[in-house]
Design a protein around this motif. Structure first.
Motif, mmCIF file in Angstrom:
data_model
loop_
_atom_site.group_PDB
_atom_site.id
_atom_site.type_symbol
_atom_site.label_atom_id
_atom_site.label_comp_id
_atom_site.label_asym_id
_atom_site.label_seq_id
_atom_site.Cartn_x
_atom_site.Cartn_y
_atom_site.Cartn_z
ATOM 1 N N ASN A 37 0.824 -1.215 0.000
ATOM 2 C CA ASN A 37 0.000 0.000 0.000
ATOM 3 C C ASN A 37 0.857 1.264 0.000
ATOM 4 N N GLN A 38 2.074 1.187 0.545
ATOM 5 C CA GLN A 38 2.979 2.343 0.526
ATOM 6 C C GLN A 38 3.767 2.423 -0.779
ATOM 7 N N PHE A 39 3.945 1.266 -1.435
ATOM 8 C CA PHE A 39 4.730 1.226 -2.674
ATOM 9 C C PHE A 39 3.930 1.730 -3.873
ATOM 10 N N GLN A 40 2.623 1.542 -3.848
ATOM 11 C CA GLN A 40 1.814 1.903 -5.007
ATOM 12 C C GLN A 40 1.927 3.397 -5.322
ATOM 13 N N GLY A 41 1.593 3.733 -6.548
ATOM 14 C CA GLY A 41 1.653 5.124 -6.990
ATOM 15 C C GLY A 41 2.602 5.279 -8.163
ATOM 16 N N GLU A 42 2.913 6.527 -8.461
ATOM 17 C CA GLU A 42 3.764 6.836 -9.612
ATOM 18 C C GLU A 42 5.227 6.923 -9.218
ATOM 19 N N TRP A 43 6.068 6.323 -10.060
ATOM 20 C CA TRP A 43 7.523 6.358 -9.903
ATOM 21 C C TRP A 43 8.150 6.800 -11.222
ATOM 22 N N PHE A 44 9.219 7.572 -11.140
ATOM 23 C CA PHE A 44 10.045 7.880 -12.311
ATOM 24 C C PHE A 44 11.121 6.815 -12.407
ATOM 25 N N VAL A 45 11.375 6.320 -13.606
ATOM 26 C CA VAL A 45 12.448 5.353 -13.823
ATOM 27 C C VAL A 45 13.698 6.162 -14.170
ATOM 28 N N LEU A 46 14.623 6.237 -13.215
ATOM 29 C CA LEU A 46 15.815 7.076 -13.387
ATOM 30 C C LEU A 46 17.020 6.312 -13.896
ATOM 31 N N GLY A 47 17.008 4.998 -13.797
ATOM 32 C CA GLY A 47 18.130 4.210 -14.280
ATOM 33 C C GLY A 47 17.733 2.763 -14.462
ATOM 34 N N LEU A 48 18.390 2.109 -15.417
ATOM 35 C CA LEU A 48 18.201 0.681 -15.662
ATOM 36 C C LEU A 48 19.569 0.040 -15.813
ATOM 37 N N ALA A 49 19.689 -1.159 -15.313
ATOM 38 C CA ALA A 49 20.901 -1.953 -15.505
ATOM 39 C C ALA A 49 20.451 -3.337 -15.932
ATOM 40 N N GLY A 50 21.195 -3.956 -16.822
ATOM 41 C CA GLY A 50 20.810 -5.296 -17.244
ATOM 42 C C GLY A 50 21.838 -5.935 -18.146
ATOM 43 N N ASN A 51 21.815 -7.267 -18.176
ATOM 44 C CA ASN A 51 22.790 -7.985 -18.991
ATOM 45 C C ASN A 51 22.489 -7.892 -20.485
ATOM 46 N N SER A 52 21.357 -7.326 -20.866
ATOM 47 C CA SER A 52 21.062 -7.145 -22.286
ATOM 48 C C SER A 52 21.299 -5.706 -22.748
ATOM 49 N N PHE A 53 21.671 -4.807 -21.836
ATOM 50 C CA PHE A 53 21.917 -3.410 -22.203
ATOM 51 C C PHE A 53 23.365 -3.206 -22.620
ATOM 52 N N ARG A 54 23.555 -2.349 -23.612
ATOM 53 C CA ARG A 54 24.882 -1.996 -24.121
ATOM 54 C C ARG A 54 24.965 -0.466 -24.196
ATOM 55 N N PRO A 55 26.172 0.085 -24.286
ATOM 56 C CA PRO A 55 26.299 1.551 -24.347
ATOM 57 C C PRO A 55 25.470 2.188 -25.467
ATOM 58 N N GLU A 56 25.317 1.508 -26.591
ATOM 59 C CA GLU A 56 24.559 2.094 -27.701
ATOM 60 C C GLU A 56 23.062 2.199 -27.403
ATOM 61 N N HIS A 57 22.588 1.533 -26.354
ATOM 62 C CA HIS A 57 21.172 1.617 -25.984
ATOM 63 C C HIS A 57 20.845 2.891 -25.215
ATOM 64 N N ARG A 58 21.858 3.591 -24.757
ATOM 65 C CA ARG A 58 21.620 4.788 -23.940
ATOM 66 C C ARG A 58 20.794 5.828 -24.682
ATOM 67 N N ALA A 59 21.032 5.976 -25.966
ATOM 68 C CA ALA A 59 20.307 6.983 -26.745
ATOM 69 C C ALA A 59 18.845 6.604 -26.953
ATOM 70 N N LEU A 60 18.500 5.345 -26.749
ATOM 71 C CA LEU A 60 17.127 4.888 -26.966
ATOM 72 C C LEU A 60 16.232 5.067 -25.749
ATOM 73 N N LEU A 61 16.829 5.288 -24.581
ATOM 74 C CA LEU A 61 16.039 5.366 -23.358
ATOM 75 C C LEU A 61 15.655 6.808 -23.065
ATOM 76 N N ASN A 62 14.373 7.067 -23.124
ATOM 77 C CA ASN A 62 13.834 8.371 -22.744
ATOM 78 C C ASN A 62 13.274 8.270 -21.335
ATOM 79 N N PRO A 63 13.104 9.399 -20.666
ATOM 80 C CA PRO A 63 12.502 9.352 -19.338
ATOM 81 C C PRO A 63 11.117 8.708 -19.409
ATOM 82 N N PHE A 64 10.798 7.904 -18.393
ATOM 83 C CA PHE A 64 9.459 7.334 -18.353
ATOM 84 C C PHE A 64 9.003 7.091 -16.924
ATOM 85 N N THR A 65 7.706 6.890 -16.801
ATOM 86 C CA THR A 65 7.107 6.652 -15.491
ATOM 87 C C THR A 65 6.557 5.236 -15.437
#
Length: 192
Positions: A37-65
């Motif tokens: 009940n405290q976790f619900q609501g809107e969050w901004f996604v400020l960063g992602l890390a993952g084994n499928s991400f590469r430096p060239e993917h940085r330009a594809l990520l726009n801010p999102f909620t």
């Protein structure tokens, strides 16, 4: 007695390949006292890390909620919205609670035979930041993703360090970490 050359080569290759098969990292447990009940609501996604991400993917990520809405049965309906120019990309899924609070199975709504994905809230203070870890099993590989969420654009001190430490503990490098490009970005309320 000597093994035939082909059999010896096959056994050697099998041994080498077994040594190179990556074993999944030990996943951190979900939060000890997760409160949906405290976790619900809107969050901004400020960063992602993952084994499928590469430096060239940085330009594809726009801010999102990501908006989490808790239902009576403990499931979260999750809606994501990302602005791309003058239009809005949206996608959604459902988090189905697992045995431990803060741990979920992801239902993408694609039907039987879909890849299995598990996610957990690793840490959160509910009012400023959250760290989530997802592990998706496909027929050929396992995809790890860590999300840095915030209620606003300012993170409390030490949160970014926690994000980097969690990423590195899962065997990720700085090349596997992407942040949305906020250059010349402002939320277009009419778009999303």
């Amino acid at each position: 007695m000597r093994l035939p050359c082909g059999l010896w080569l096959w056994l050697s290759l099998l041994k080498v390949l077994q040594g190179q098969t990556p074993s999944p990292p030990t996943l951190p447990p979900p939060m000890q006292s997760f409160q949906g009940n405290q976790f619900q609501g809107e969050w901004f996604v400020l960063g992602l890390a993952g084994n499928s991400f590469r430096p060239e993917h940085r330009a594809l990520l726009n801010p999102f909620t990501a908006t989490f809405e808790l239902s009576d049965d403990g499931r979260f309906e999750v809606w994501n919205a990302m602005t791309r120019g003058q239009h809005c990309d949206t996608w959604s899924y459902v988090l189905i609670p697992a045995a431990q609070p803060g741990q979920f199975t992801v239902d993408h709504g694609v039907g039987p035979g879909a890849d299995r994905e598990e996610t957990r809230v690793v840490n959160s203070d509910y009012t400023q930041f959250a760290l989530m870890l997802s592990w998706r099993h496909t027929s050929k590989l396992a995809i790890l993703r860590i999300s840095l969420l915030s209620r606003n654009w300012l993170l409390p001190p030490g949160t970014l360090d926690q994000f980097f430490c969690l990423s590195r503990a899962q065997g990720l490098s700085d090349d596997n970490i992407v942040f949305p490009d906020v250059t010349d970005w402002s939320p277009h309320a009419s778009v999303c």
